[in-house]
Design an enzyme around this catalytic site. Structure first.
Site, PDB file in Angstrom:
ATOM      1  CG  HIS A 107      -1.711   1.255   1.359  1.00  0.00           C
ATOM      2  ND1 HIS A 107      -2.464   1.762   0.332  1.00  0.00           N
ATOM      3  CD2 HIS A 107      -1.871   2.128   2.393  1.00  0.00           C
ATOM      4  CE1 HIS A 107      -3.060   2.874   0.725  1.00  0.00           C
ATOM      5  NE2 HIS A 107      -2.708   3.123   1.970  1.00  0.00           N
ATOM      6  CG  HIS A 109      -1.098   7.423   0.898  1.00  0.00           C
ATOM      7  ND1 HIS A 109      -1.189   8.022   2.124  1.00  0.00           N
ATOM      8  CD2 HIS A 109      -1.908   6.332   0.960  1.00  0.00           C
ATOM      9  CE1 HIS A 109      -2.003   7.324   2.907  1.00  0.00           C
ATOM     10  NE2 HIS A 109      -2.451   6.281   2.228  1.00  0.00           N
ATOM     11  CG  ASP A 132       3.079  -5.608 -22.066  1.00  0.00           C
ATOM     12  OD1 ASP A 132       2.403  -6.163 -22.953  1.00  0.00           O
ATOM     13  OD2 ASP A 132       4.117  -4.943 -22.292  1.00  0.00           O
ATOM     14  CG  HIS A 172      -6.930   5.225   1.073  1.00  0.00           C
ATOM     15  ND1 HIS A 172      -7.230   4.188   1.924  1.00  0.00           N
ATOM     16  CD2 HIS A 172      -5.659   5.585   1.370  1.00  0.00           C
ATOM     17  CE1 HIS A 172      -6.192   3.943   2.706  1.00  0.00           C
ATOM     18  NE2 HIS A 172      -5.226   4.785   2.389  1.00  0.00           N
ATOM     19  CE1 TYR A 226       9.634  -8.993 -19.807  1.00  0.00           C
ATOM     20  CE2 TYR A 226       9.873  -8.909 -22.182  1.00  0.00           C
ATOM     21  CZ  TYR A 226      10.216  -8.443 -20.928  1.00  0.00           C
ATOM     22  OH  TYR A 226      11.123  -7.429 -20.809  1.00  0.00           O
TER      23      TYR A 226
HETATM   24 ZN   LIG Z   1      -3.364   4.661   3.133  1.00  0.00          ZN
END
Ligand SMILES: [Zn+2]
Length: 238
Positions: A107, A109, A132, A172, A226
């Protein structure tokens, strides 16, 4: 919990791998301050390791990572257990419980991806690199706040059965999944790259769609032909 030596070795290896991968978030400009997190499932155990809350990237070591069970509870007495795990731990745990093929969750930002999330707008698949890597648009997940399973549920409901390993949670930012923690980090890097390129393209004029059959061809070639290491391959069930 019967933690044998094989599991101990797997935990140590996962700690080292996930600690090193955090540097990639910094290298590619995906995070500021102590924001963002990488987690990795411990192979052969119902456990994962995740970044502690509020630790600077430059100071992060393998033993700082927090070992959790798949309910997101810290394993008592383990290295790092004196720290609080990332505030996103419940979301990571939910993904590991619901998607057994997932070996890593990331995660961030990262700014261009967050800009798309702030508009609640999926990133259209208008560049071959996106076809791809993601096999189509990068989808938007629901608005959800930290505190219960709602972020995790939104990630799983959006990505289950979807080619994309990235979801932009509305208002978010991006969460990415992968067959390994490294694969999830790669998805986070590629998601931000796509978000930036498509943003720049659209700022200068209309986007040209890629026909679906071409997207399908590109995706199939990249995923199956690939030359990548096994580590980079998608989960077999994706
Ligand atoms: Zn966050």
């Amino acid at each position: 919990m019967g933690v044998g030596s094989d599991v101990d070795r797997a935990i140590a290896q996962t700690r080292a791998e996930v600690a090193a991968l955090h540097a990639e978030l910094v290298r590619y400009g995906l995070v500021v301050w102590t924001g963002g997190n990488v987690s990795g499932r411990v192979p052969g155990a119902d456990l994962f390791v995740i970044k502690p809350s509020g630790v600077a990237y430059d100071d992060l070591t393998a033993d700082d990572l927090v070992l959790c069970d798949l309910d997101g509870a810290v394993v008592p007495g383990s290295a790092g257990s004196e720290r609080s795990p990332s505030s996103d731990t419940a979301a990571h745990a939910y993904v590991y419980r619901e998607m057994p093929e997932v070996g890593g969750v990331v995660h961030t930002h990262s700014p261009y991806a967050v800009a798309w999330a702030a508009r609640g707008e999926p990133i259209p698949c208008v560049i071959t690199g996106m076809a791809d890597e993601f096999g189509g648009p990068i989808p938007i997940g629901p608005f959800a706040v930290i505190g219960d399973d709602s972020i995790g549920r939104g990630i799983v409901e959006t990505l289950r059965g979807h080619r994309s390993r990235a979801v932009l949670m509305q208002n978010h930012g991006p969460f990415t999944i992968g067959a390994s923690a490294r694969d999830a980090v790669k998805a986070a890097v590629m998601c931000e790259d796509a978000a930036r390129s498509v943003h720049l393209a659209r700022a200068a004029g209309p986007l040209i769609p890629i026909p679906q059959d071409r997207i399908d061809q590109l995706y199939a070639r990249y995923q199956n032909v690939y030359g990548q290491s096994d580590d980079d391959r998608r989960a077999a069930t994706a």
